[in-house]
Design an enzyme around this catalytic site. Sequence first.
Site, PDB file in Angstrom:
ATOM      1  N   GLN A 197       7.603 -25.454  63.952  1.00 15.07           N
ATOM      2  CA  GLN A 197       6.160 -25.349  63.654  1.00 15.07           C
ATOM      3  C   GLN A 197       5.859 -25.824  62.237  1.00 15.07           C
ATOM      4  OE1 GLN A 197       7.931 -22.963  65.181  1.00 15.07           O
ATOM      5  NE2 GLN A 197       6.712 -21.778  66.613  1.00 15.07           N
ATOM      6  N   ASP A 238       1.696 -11.925  63.422  1.00 18.59           N
ATOM      7  CA  ASP A 238       1.384 -11.744  64.845  1.00 18.59           C
ATOM      8  C   ASP A 238       0.893 -10.340  65.115  1.00 18.59           C
ATOM      9  OD1 ASP A 238       3.130 -14.235  64.985  1.00 18.59           O
ATOM     10  OD2 ASP A 238       2.268 -14.006  66.983  1.00 18.59           O
TER      11      ASP A 238
END
Length: 349
Positions: A197, A238
Amino acid sequence: MKAIIYDNIRAVQWVDGRVRLLDQRLLPHEVRYLDLSTSAEVAAAITDMVVRGAPAIGITAAYGVVLAAAQRYGESAERWRQPLQEDMDTLLRARPTAVNLRWAVKRLSVIIDTLKIPPLEPLLAQAKRIHAQDIAANQRIGTLGASLLSRDSVLTHCNAGALATGGYGTALGVIRSAWAAGKINKVYADETRPWLQGSRLTAWELLQEGIPVTLICEGAAAALMRERRPGWVIVGADRVAANGDVANKIGTYSLAVIARAHGVRFMVAAPTSTVDMDMPSGDGIEIEQRQTDEVLTMQGKPIAAPGATAWNSVFDVTPASLVDALVTEQGIIHNPDTDKLKRLMNASS
Ligand code: MRU
């Protein structure tokens, strides 16, 4: 003179009654959009990482609920409620760690509970509101986070940018705002194995906006901290537990440990939709385990010695004690703990 706005990327859009996703598996080499018209396609796209990043998957799932309701529109109350619930359960199972997914689906399911026919307009309005509020929250996080910087170099991990949110980004929102204000002189990004990522998404996103970026392998972070003295590590989340523990992309915890060892400050940038006050500490957060092929191969090509096995736990938990600043749209918490988070969340509800 017009201010430069570093905000041109949208990973998720609602276009002509369908969900349009920028396929993040193909970046940076190909910019391709997928138009999805069923909630099952949306759930699969979340699991398969077409779209990823906690707020972005929450927003995508919200639009997925709208598609599920549209599929049931016109059926009698006895016939649509159960299948719609099943579609929502499928969306909820798409990825387990990011709390934004269940937060967003819950915000739509409370509307569904009060109505007799699948309530399309209010559901779409709510999904669009969640999307717009996320962008506004990120812009505010950007301003607040940038206020902590002063001509620093920074290191970020994974992608917590526009690609991972409704727009603007959390960690990259801080970097966008600070760059525009001249408060950052260099951005380092971890490549972030195994999905890359950092090297695929963060590097692409920053370069699209004209912000230079220098990639490092995760293993280089300690040496970077000793030799180049970045001011801050800036990451997204998250899920933030009620005591301030932070679940984020695997490798975040190592960065927090080595940042503390080198006197580098550690910032977590996340909207309050990522805070889970029902989760007392990080110990209870479900950590997604993905296929070991993601570690053993690279872009479909085997790289590991045949016969090697792998552990592919894709998030880790950073204890609150290693977090110097938690930046939300409701304010900054220094050295987060349960009392400070309770005060922040009570003030924002
Ligand atoms: O597996 P991913 O790519 O969904 O993981 C994303 C992250 O860990 C991000 O840092 C997090 O979701 C915050 S996004 C603003």
